[in-house]
Design a protein around this motif. Structure first.
Motif, PDB file in Angstrom:
ATOM      1  N   VAL A   1      25.415   8.659  37.167  1.00  0.00           N
ATOM      2  CA  VAL A   1      26.533   7.823  36.708  1.00  0.00           C
ATOM      3  C   VAL A   1      26.554   7.760  35.187  1.00  0.00           C
ATOM      4  CG1 VAL A   1      27.433   5.472  36.653  1.00  0.00           C
ATOM      5  CG2 VAL A   1      26.672   6.458  38.823  1.00  0.00           C
ATOM      6  N   HIS A   2      25.384   7.558  34.577  1.00  0.00           N
ATOM      7  CA  HIS A   2      25.298   7.518  33.115  1.00  0.00           C
ATOM      8  C   HIS A   2      25.690   8.859  32.509  1.00  0.00           C
ATOM      9  CE1 HIS A   2      22.189   4.055  33.516  1.00  0.00           C
ATOM     10  NE2 HIS A   2      23.422   3.588  33.414  1.00  0.00           N
ATOM     11  N   ALA A   3      25.297   9.954  33.159  1.00  0.00           N
ATOM     12  CA  ALA A   3      25.622  11.280  32.648  1.00  0.00           C
ATOM     13  C   ALA A   3      27.122  11.511  32.643  1.00  0.00           C
ATOM     14  CB  ALA A   3      24.921  12.338  33.497  1.00  0.00           C
ATOM     15  N   VAL A   4      27.797  11.095  33.739  1.00  0.00           N
ATOM     16  CA  VAL A   4      29.246  11.265  33.830  1.00  0.00           C
ATOM     17  C   VAL A   4      29.949  10.434  32.762  1.00  0.00           C
ATOM     18  CG1 VAL A   4      31.274  10.858  35.277  1.00  0.00           C
ATOM     19  CG2 VAL A   4      29.211  11.874  36.268  1.00  0.00           C
ATOM     20  N   ARG A   5      29.496   9.210  32.568  1.00  0.00           N
ATOM     21  CA  ARG A   5      30.098   8.347  31.550  1.00  0.00           C
ATOM     22  C   ARG A   5      29.905   8.944  30.150  1.00  0.00           C
ATOM     23  NH1 ARG A   5      27.868   2.497  33.793  1.00  0.00           N
ATOM     24  NH2 ARG A   5      29.373   2.267  35.510  1.00  0.00           N
ATOM     25  N   ALA A   6      28.730   9.511  29.903  1.00  0.00           N
ATOM     26  CA  ALA A   6      28.470  10.120  28.601  1.00  0.00           C
ATOM     27  C   ALA A   6      29.364  11.338  28.392  1.00  0.00           C
ATOM     28  CB  ALA A   6      26.999  10.510  28.492  1.00  0.00           C
ATOM     29  N   LEU A   7      29.532  12.141  29.454  1.00  0.00           N
ATOM     30  CA  LEU A   7      30.399  13.310  29.344  1.00  0.00           C
ATOM     31  C   LEU A   7      31.839  12.905  29.053  1.00  0.00           C
ATOM     32  CD1 LEU A   7      29.226  15.807  32.114  1.00  0.00           C
ATOM     33  CD2 LEU A   7      29.272  16.171  29.634  1.00  0.00           C
ATOM     34  N   ALA A   8      32.279  11.783  29.682  1.00  0.00           N
ATOM     35  CA  ALA A   8      33.640  11.303  29.432  1.00  0.00           C
ATOM     36  C   ALA A   8      33.831  10.956  27.962  1.00  0.00           C
ATOM     37  CB  ALA A   8      33.934  10.086  30.310  1.00  0.00           C
TER      38      ALA A   8
END
Length: 646
Positions: A54-61
């Motif tokens: 979840v944190h990775a996806v948010r960072a990518l966004a």
């Protein structure tokens, strides 16, 4: 705390994942490795890896390629190729490391938590002729609150009745309670240790010193240092570089496991936590000691200070003149007579140097209440007064000449000697006869000489005194305090230019001042330091470092702490970089697996954390023999260019 609350806390995810890993191992032991044990191991990886993903996806966004993405890709890839234990171990260890980081940051923020904890909840207010208990936030400006023994002071204010001792450690870092009487200032969050005080509120709610300190510490701990900003920029290139390296290694060797292992090994976990945990710990330690550092950048700069410029009046000295000498010249006169006649004349004067004469007479039991029938100030010369038919003169040689008084007793020579020693002389004559000479001087702070010595021990190469006072006064104070250089007769712009000159000579300059005339120098210095800032909203807002207590020794203490903090940051960066380099080498040469690499990573994170937490310990301060420094044999003079302008 219940089990359910713990599971919802920072340790919940590692706990669930760890239990599933243990369950998978138990199933494999009893029934043999197979679908059931593998399924439970995958569940462990999912439990620990979901928040990471979840944190990775948010960072990518937000267009950030971070550590979470590396771990997510590596763990998903491990599951795909059947490396279930590696996937579970990597995500579990990463979750444990994250929980450790959170726990440590909370621990290093303990100074802020303690400040919040000392904020008072209730106040006893005098209303309608009685004592009423109300919420501290409901006290109005100007109201009178009652503070009893053991109670917290709910407001900033002035003591209007009563006396007692107040523990001010939460504000100034002072370890010994301070005696308070009518007219003294008290601060919200301090604690009464004896007596009953009635305090008129001058600051309530968010307008108290404590509230401003909490706000500033919170901002400071979140502010990034220059090194941290560099590391942030570095990681923006480093993390994609690791991804490229892993893809290239997998493409060249055809070994997917090697590529995934490189992703995990390349995680700069210790590097990311190394600087913020050090800064938060350093600023927190300083706050506990009554030193407010406004952010990581100022903390780093304080570690580089090589020169300190110090104002004299109100900084090295107390800014409060005292009577230092009574020289009797006339035959048949004595000390009491000289002081009594001088006090009688000064009772009709509004000049600042009248007070030390009156205070000294009062302390020696001489009458000071009687006003002269006539008192006239002679600008640039002194004062003349008439009482009971006697004419009293207190001033300089020019005053004696104006009234035709012959100086047969050498009062001018005595006055010159006192002026050369850095004191302000005042000749006393009654009915045309010189009785003696008084001298007044500003008191050098007891800790001034110790502060200068400690600055040198802390690595500061030069300490320069900048003052608008005359040279004899400045030299006397300089000799008493041990400063390396004295610059006297300076206007505010001259102080600004003096700081600039030091900077051109290659010094990193801290300026310590307390007045408006120091503002230009404070603004241009590499580090502005406000002293005795407790209760001063302006100092808290504008200074880079605010010494909450009126204690000069906290300045070298702040510099030593800053240097310890920067040294810790460098040690942590070295640990992080060496760990990554060795692990990458180990992977390329063979022998380091994904789970082993993550374990070593988390150990390095723990080492970095424990190293930073050493900053929270209070170090014993080097000390010199205590004592009261003085200018010449006694104290430093406030003015000498025009002695006795009374």
């Amino acid at each position: 705390m219940t089990v359910a609350q713990k599971l919802r806390g920072r340790w919940g995810v590692p706990a669930v994942s760890g239990l599933l890993i243990a369950g998978s191992a138990a199933i494999a032991t009893v029934f043999g490795a197979g679908f059931a044990s593998n399924a439970v191991m995958v569940a462990a990886a999912v439990a620990a890896g979901s928040p990471i993903a979840v944190h990775a996806v948010r960072a990518l966004a937000a267009r950030v390629v971070g550590i979470d993405l590396l771990v997510t890709v590596a763990s998903v890839g491990a599951v795909v190729i059947g490396q279930y234990w590696e996937a579970a171990a990597v995500t579990f260890l990463f979750a444990v490391g994250h929980a450790l980081e959170q726990a440590t940051l909370n621990r290093t923020r303990s100074a802020l938590a303690e400040l919040v904890a000392v904020a008072p909840d209730v106040a006893v207010v005098l209303r309608e002729g009685g004592q009423i208990e109300v919420a501290a936030a409901d006290v109005a400006m100007g109201e009178t609150v009652v503070v009893k023994n053991g109670a917290k002071v709910p407001v900033d204010g002035e003591v209007v009745a009563g006396a007692g001792a107040v523990d001010q450690a939460s504000i100034t870092g002072e370890s010994i309670p301070v005696e308070k009487a009518v007219g003294d200032q008290v601060f919200a969050g301090t604690v009464s240790r004896g007596g009953v005080l009635q305090v008129r509120a001058t600051g309530v709610g968010a307008d108290t010193t404590l509230a401003r300190i909490i706000h500033r510490v919170e901002e400071a701990q979140d502010a990034k240092a220059r090194t941290q900003r560099f590391m942030d920029r570095f990681s923006r290139w480093y993390t994609p570089g690791i991804v490229v390296l892993a893809v290239a290694a997998g493409a060249v060797t055809g070994d997917v496991v090697l590529a995934l292992t490189l992703l995990v090994i390349g995680c700069p976990g210790a590097m990311v936590i190394s600087i913020p945990v050090s800064i938060v710990a350093g600023i927190g330690r300083a706050a506990k000691d009554g030193i407010l550092i406004k952010g990581g950048e100022h903390l780093e700069r304080a570690a580089k200070i090589t020169a300190v410029a110090v104002d004299k009046t109100g900084t090295l000295t107390r800014g409060r003149p005292l009577l230092t000498d009574v020289v009797v010249l006339a035959t048949g006169a004595d000390r009491a007579a000289v002081l009594r006649w001088a006090a009688l004349a000064e009772a009709g004067s509004e000049h600042p140097l009248a007070r030390p004469v009156l205070d000294a007479a009062r302390a020696e039991g001489l009458p000071v209440g009687q006003l002269p029938e006539v008192a006239e100030s002679i600008p640039g010369k002194g004062i003349t007064a008439t009482s009971g038919g006697h004419r009293v003169l207190v001033g300089n040689v020019a005053l004696l000449s104006q009234f035709g008084i012959a100086d047969a007793l050498g009062s001018d020579r005595v006055a010159d000697e006192l002026a050369a020693a850095g004191r302000t002389p005042m000749i006393v004559a009654v009915d045309g006869v010189v009785l003696g000479v008084l001298a007044v001087a500003d008191e050098v702070r007891p800790d001034a000489a110790e502060m200068v010595a400690e600055l040198h021990r802390a690595g500061v190469r030069t300490v320069v005194m900048l003052t608008g006072d005359a040279l004899p006064v400045a030299l006397a104070v300089g000799e008493a305090t041990g400063v390396d250089e004295v610059r006297a007769g300076l206007l505010p712009q001259d102080k600004h230019d003096a700081v600039r000159e030091l900077q051109r000579e290659g010094y990193v300059v801290a300026m310590v001042g307390d007045g408006v005339n120091d503002a230009p120098a404070l603004a241009v210095a590499d580090l502005g330091v406000a002293m005795g800032a407790a209760g001063s909203a302006v100092a808290l807002e504008t200074a880079d470092i605010a010494l909450m207590a009126d204690d000069l020794r906290k300045l070298p203490q702040a510099i030593r702490l800053a240097r310890r903090t920067v040294a810790t940051m460098r040690q942590n960066i070295a640990v992080a970089l060496v760990t990554v380099a060795l692990l990458l080498l180990g992977v390329l040469l063979g022998g380091v697996t994904m789970s082993v690499g993550m374990l070593v990573h988390e150990v390095s994170v723990l080492v970095v954390i424990l190293n930073a937490m050493r900053l929270l310990r209070r170090r014993a301060r080097s000390s010199a023999a205590p004592g009261t420094a003085a200018v010449g044999p006694h104290h430093g003079a406030e003015r000498v260019a025009e002695p006795a302008l009374l």
